[in-house]
Write a protein that holds these residues in place. Structure first.
Motif, mmCIF file in Angstrom:
data_model
loop_
_atom_site.group_PDB
_atom_site.id
_atom_site.type_symbol
_atom_site.label_atom_id
_atom_site.label_comp_id
_atom_site.label_asym_id
_atom_site.label_seq_id
_atom_site.Cartn_x
_atom_site.Cartn_y
_atom_site.Cartn_z
ATOM 1 N N TYR A 70 0.910 -1.173 -0.087
ATOM 2 C CA TYR A 70 0.062 -0.016 -0.180
ATOM 3 C C TYR A 70 0.800 1.334 -0.143
ATOM 4 O O TYR A 70 2.127 1.121 0.375
ATOM 5 C CB TYR A 70 -0.968 0.022 1.155
ATOM 6 N N VAL A 71 0.349 2.251 -0.478
ATOM 7 C CA VAL A 71 0.926 3.722 -0.244
ATOM 8 C C VAL A 71 0.033 4.579 0.576
ATOM 9 O O VAL A 71 -1.144 4.220 0.700
ATOM 10 C CB VAL A 71 0.841 4.362 -1.592
ATOM 11 N N GLU A 72 0.821 5.577 1.192
ATOM 12 C CA GLU A 72 -0.107 6.319 2.255
ATOM 13 C C GLU A 72 0.408 7.821 2.153
ATOM 14 O O GLU A 72 1.609 7.945 1.844
ATOM 15 C CB GLU A 72 -0.116 5.790 3.470
ATOM 16 N N GLN A 73 -0.527 8.595 2.531
ATOM 17 C CA GLN A 73 -0.055 10.054 2.855
ATOM 18 C C GLN A 73 -0.747 10.731 3.750
ATOM 19 O O GLN A 73 -1.838 10.401 4.041
ATOM 20 C CB GLN A 73 -0.249 11.029 1.377
ATOM 21 N N GLY A 74 -0.160 11.486 4.574
ATOM 22 C CA GLY A 74 -0.826 12.478 5.659
ATOM 23 C C GLY A 74 -0.898 11.748 7.010
ATOM 24 O O GLY A 74 -0.578 10.351 7.126
ATOM 25 N N GLU A 75 -1.603 12.498 7.835
ATOM 26 C CA GLU A 75 -1.953 11.932 9.337
ATOM 27 C C GLU A 75 -3.404 12.337 9.870
ATOM 28 O O GLU A 75 -3.622 13.401 9.432
ATOM 29 C CB GLU A 75 -0.860 12.323 10.487
ATOM 30 N N GLY A 76 -4.024 11.584 10.753
ATOM 31 C CA GLY A 76 -5.025 11.860 10.828
ATOM 32 C C GLY A 76 -6.296 10.564 10.949
ATOM 33 O O GLY A 76 -5.585 9.380 10.665
ATOM 34 N N PRO A 77 -7.506 10.759 10.836
ATOM 35 C CA PRO A 77 -8.444 9.731 10.708
ATOM 36 C C PRO A 77 -8.088 8.897 9.287
ATOM 37 O O PRO A 77 -7.857 9.558 8.364
ATOM 38 C CB PRO A 77 -9.751 10.373 10.421
ATOM 39 N N LEU A 91 -10.004 2.387 -2.373
ATOM 40 C CA LEU A 91 -9.912 1.079 -2.800
ATOM 41 C C LEU A 91 -9.989 1.200 -4.389
ATOM 42 O O LEU A 91 -11.036 1.719 -4.936
ATOM 43 C CB LEU A 91 -11.125 0.056 -2.416
ATOM 44 N N HIS A 92 -9.070 0.691 -5.277
ATOM 45 C CA HIS A 92 -8.936 0.658 -6.640
ATOM 46 C C HIS A 92 -9.995 -0.382 -7.155
ATOM 47 O O HIS A 92 -10.425 -1.332 -6.258
ATOM 48 C CB HIS A 92 -7.795 0.786 -7.160
ATOM 49 N N GLY A 93 -10.246 -0.320 -8.552
ATOM 50 C CA GLY A 93 -10.790 -1.565 -9.457
ATOM 51 C C GLY A 93 -9.918 -2.018 -10.297
ATOM 52 O O GLY A 93 -8.738 -2.204 -10.159
ATOM 53 N N PHE A 94 -10.316 -2.781 -11.448
ATOM 54 C CA PHE A 94 -9.720 -3.190 -12.576
ATOM 55 C C PHE A 94 -9.867 -2.359 -13.916
ATOM 56 O O PHE A 94 -10.803 -1.641 -14.209
ATOM 57 C CB PHE A 94 -10.435 -4.676 -12.827
ATOM 58 N N PRO A 95 -8.829 -2.152 -14.471
ATOM 59 C CA PRO A 95 -7.637 -2.759 -14.334
ATOM 60 C C PRO A 95 -6.694 -1.760 -13.739
ATOM 61 O O PRO A 95 -5.830 -0.850 -14.508
ATOM 62 C CB PRO A 95 -7.053 -2.968 -15.859
ATOM 63 N N GLU A 154 0.475 6.568 -18.003
ATOM 64 C CA GLU A 154 1.149 5.943 -16.529
ATOM 65 C C GLU A 154 0.031 5.207 -15.997
ATOM 66 O O GLU A 154 0.555 4.238 -15.139
ATOM 67 C CB GLU A 154 1.640 7.281 -15.836
ATOM 68 N N PHE A 155 -1.203 5.650 -15.846
ATOM 69 C CA PHE A 155 -2.208 5.097 -15.243
ATOM 70 C C PHE A 155 -2.497 3.542 -15.890
ATOM 71 O O PHE A 155 -2.453 2.542 -14.983
ATOM 72 C CB PHE A 155 -3.495 5.669 -15.255
ATOM 73 N N ARG A 156 -2.228 3.414 -17.221
ATOM 74 C CA ARG A 156 -2.706 2.231 -17.939
ATOM 75 C C ARG A 156 -1.149 1.221 -17.451
ATOM 76 O O ARG A 156 -1.280 0.093 -17.504
ATOM 77 C CB ARG A 156 -2.579 2.441 -19.343
ATOM 78 N N GLY A 157 -0.235 1.790 -17.778
ATOM 79 C CA GLY A 157 1.039 1.334 -17.693
ATOM 80 C C GLY A 157 1.190 0.552 -16.236
ATOM 81 O O GLY A 157 1.604 -0.700 -15.880
ATOM 82 N N ALA A 158 0.621 1.123 -15.135
ATOM 83 C CA ALA A 158 0.513 0.714 -13.571
ATOM 84 C C ALA A 158 -0.180 -0.266 -13.676
ATOM 85 O O ALA A 158 -0.035 -1.230 -12.821
ATOM 86 C CB ALA A 158 0.134 1.950 -12.721
ATOM 87 N N GLY A 159 -1.672 -0.291 -14.181
ATOM 88 C CA GLY A 159 -2.465 -1.184 -14.255
ATOM 89 C C GLY A 159 -1.754 -2.401 -14.812
ATOM 90 O O GLY A 159 -2.114 -3.723 -14.424
ATOM 91 N N ASP A 187 -2.497 4.264 -8.131
ATOM 92 C CA ASP A 187 -2.075 5.301 -8.802
ATOM 93 C C ASP A 187 -3.320 6.062 -9.362
ATOM 94 O O ASP A 187 -3.127 7.127 -9.651
ATOM 95 C CB ASP A 187 -1.333 4.858 -9.991
ATOM 96 N N MET A 188 -4.453 5.534 -9.266
ATOM 97 C CA MET A 188 -5.820 6.009 -9.574
ATOM 98 C C MET A 188 -6.100 7.181 -8.685
ATOM 99 O O MET A 188 -6.796 8.025 -9.255
ATOM 100 C CB MET A 188 -6.951 5.007 -9.384
ATOM 101 N N PHE A 189 -5.637 7.087 -7.504
ATOM 102 C CA PHE A 189 -5.867 8.302 -6.542
ATOM 103 C C PHE A 189 -4.805 9.159 -6.327
ATOM 104 O O PHE A 189 -4.821 9.936 -5.282
ATOM 105 C CB PHE A 189 -6.289 7.691 -5.193
#
Length: 290
Positions: free
Chosen positions: A15-22, A27-31, A184-189, A35-37
């Protein structure tokens, strides 16, 4: 962002993350991949959230489940187990797109105490699919559901560096930004599905959750899992050029959702609003979360 790892529901998740707090679990989908976010995560972090986006089970570099299961019951269990493993509390929010959207509908119902608000993009509750199930346009848009049932898909999808996935992105994208570069999005998928075992997992989402023998019958397992609607305030986002929903259907959906819910059809946007209209989506998500 550095890729981190955590075990939840018996799966080794990257997983990747950014920030602190709640916690804000995305959750991503296919394909797709986290990176979607890439546009939404820094916005959430700046607003005081710990934005965490895991790679779905079976999508590299997360682990392929030992039993091969990509069933909705296990995807729902993954989301709620990640909430636990990441130290989430009752202020956590859940955001999902595509298969991550289906998972969000289910996880919010099956463990409502974990999630204070939810955001879903481009997959309405299952009951709203029935309205256009016989629409030839919708059947054509969903042709991948039928193609992926075939064993030959394992051979055809990877041809020419996964040209079929390039076609899906083009097929599902809208007209709002005709110059948008999704390379880039397609390549990551593609990289998340490049190994045969990962592609088998990705196709397994369709084969195991929409099996040819039971889909549309009273023996369909996924239907009852997603039959109920959330009790939490919900933001529903949908591209106007993704034909599952229209203004009438959106109005009907909003009438069935809890108080405090909201929704919008994003003009000219297709199936990928987090990529096609990132500024508008981030603005609406942050306004909704308050």
């Amino acid at each position: 962002m550095d890729v981190q790892r955590i075990t939840a529901n018996g799966i080794d998740f990257a997983y990747v993350e950014q920030g602190e707090g709640p916690l804000a679990l995305l959750l991503h989908g296919f394909p797709e991949t986290p990176d979607m976010f890439r546009h939404l995560m820094p916005a959430l972090a700046a607003a005081g959230y710990r934005a965490v986006a895991p790679y779905m089970r079976g999508f590299a570099p997360s682990a392929v489940p030992a039993d091969g299961s990509m069933r909705m019951a296990d995807l729902i269990a993954d989301a709620n187990a990640l909430h636990e493993a990441l130290g989430g509390d009752g202020n956590a929010v859940l955001i999902g797109h595509d298969w991550g959207g289906f998972t969000t509908w289910g996880a919010s119902v099956h463990a409502p105490q974990r999630w204070s608000k939810i955001v879903v993009a481009d997959v309405p509750p299952l009951r709203f699919y029935e309205r256009k199930a016989a629409d030839p346009v919708q059947i054509h848009k969903n042709s991948h559901f039928y193609f992926f049932q075939m064993g030959v898909a394992d051979q055809l999808v990877p041809v020419d560096d996964f040209a079929y996935l390039d076609w899906l992105w083009q097929h599902w994208s809208g007209s709002a930004d005709p110059g948008l570069d999704t390379t880039e999005f397609r390549g990551a998928g593609k990289n998340a599905l490049r190994a045969p075992e990962n592609l088998r997992s990705g196709l397994g989402l369709y084969r195991q959750n929409f099996p040819a023998a039971t889909f549309g019958t009273d023996r369909w397992e996924m239907g009852p899992l997603l039959a109920e609607l959330p009790t939490q305030p919900t933001l529903y986002l949908h591209g106007s050029e993704d034909p599952v929903m229209d203004e009438e259907s959106l109005a009907d959906l909003l009438r069935t959702l809890p108080a405090g819910s909201d929704g919008v059809l994003l003009p000219g946007v297709g199936h990928f609003p987090f990529v096609e209209a990132p500024d508008e989506v981030s603005k609406r998500v942050l306004a909704f979360l308050g």
